[in-house]
Enzyme design. Structure first.
Site, short mmCIF file in Angstrom:
data_model
loop_
_atom_site.label_atom_id
_atom_site.label_comp_id
_atom_site.label_asym_id
_atom_site.label_seq_id
_atom_site.Cartn_x
_atom_site.Cartn_y
_atom_site.Cartn_z
N GLY A 22 61.42 39.76 39.07
CA GLY A 22 60.31 40.49 38.45
C GLY A 22 59.49 41.17 39.52
O GLY A 22 60.02 41.60 40.54
N CYS A 23 58.20 41.25 39.31
CA CYS A 23 57.31 41.91 40.26
C CYS A 23 57.37 41.22 41.62
O CYS A 23 57.17 40.00 41.71
CB CYS A 23 55.89 41.91 39.73
SG CYS A 23 54.70 42.64 40.87
N PHE A 24 57.60 41.99 42.67
CA PHE A 24 57.73 41.38 44.00
C PHE A 24 56.44 40.76 44.50
O PHE A 24 56.46 39.90 45.37
CB PHE A 24 58.31 42.34 45.04
CG PHE A 24 57.81 43.74 45.09
CD1 PHE A 24 56.50 44.10 44.79
CD2 PHE A 24 58.67 44.75 45.48
CE1 PHE A 24 56.05 45.41 44.87
CE2 PHE A 24 58.24 46.08 45.56
CZ PHE A 24 56.93 46.40 45.25
#
Length: 176
Positions: A12-14
């Site tokens: 997902g979002c880093f």
């Protein structure tokens, strides 16, 4: 001196993985970036569009004598929903896929074993992909240490803070 290891993981979002790993003992470096896509030197806008084929990922370098690789992988599997295809919360698209990028056959097998181990703990099938290592493009400076620089940001407070709390509860001896 021990041998450092590097893993490249997408969940997902880093910003989420970066926040957890950068607060883990034995981790010397965490870089947010893009991997697994079709265009060279992608920008955040290109990756966010879902058209580049890249995943938001982190490259985490750690000392396995301080924090075992199985702990790094445990943080990965418990820090996102590996049973959710191309989606983590409100982040939707292949750029948010759950993926592990392997460097060789031995690492691929280790990742397969980790998936099998963690599958026993999830009621749904893990959809984490195993992808061969390709070029990792370091994301723009604004994405590096995002949580550390923006703790009051709404996304940080409502998405990352709970993930950090969960990591600290489960892996307290490895976190600071």
């Amino acid at each position: 001196m021990s041998n450092m290891k590097t893993l490249t993981l997408a969940a997902g979002c880093f910003w989420c993985l970066e926040a957890v790993y950068s607060r883990t003992r034995g981790v010397s470096r965490v870089e947010s970036g893009y991997i697994g896509g079709d265009i060279p030197d992608p920008t955040y806008a290109q990756v966010a569009s879902g058209m580049s084929g890249h995943a938001e990922a982190v490259r985490v370098t750690f000392d396995p004598a301080v924090v075992p690789e199985d702990v790094i992988l445990g943080m990965f599997f418990t820090g996102h929903d590996p049973t959710s295809l191309n989606r983590q919360g409100n982040d939707v698209g292949t750029q948010y896929r759950s993926a592990m990028f392997y460097e060789d056959a031995e690492q691929k097998q280790h990742f397969q074993d980790a998936i099998a181990h963690w599958q026993e703990l999830f009621p749904r099938s893990i959809v984490t992909t195993l992808e061969p290592m390709s070029r990792f493009y370091v994301a723009e400076d604004i994405h590096q240490n995002f949580y550390g620089r923006n703790p009051g940001n709404g996304y940080c407070m409502f998405v990352i803070d709970p993930k950090l709390a969960q990591a600290r509860a489960r892996y307290a001896e490895y976190m600071y």
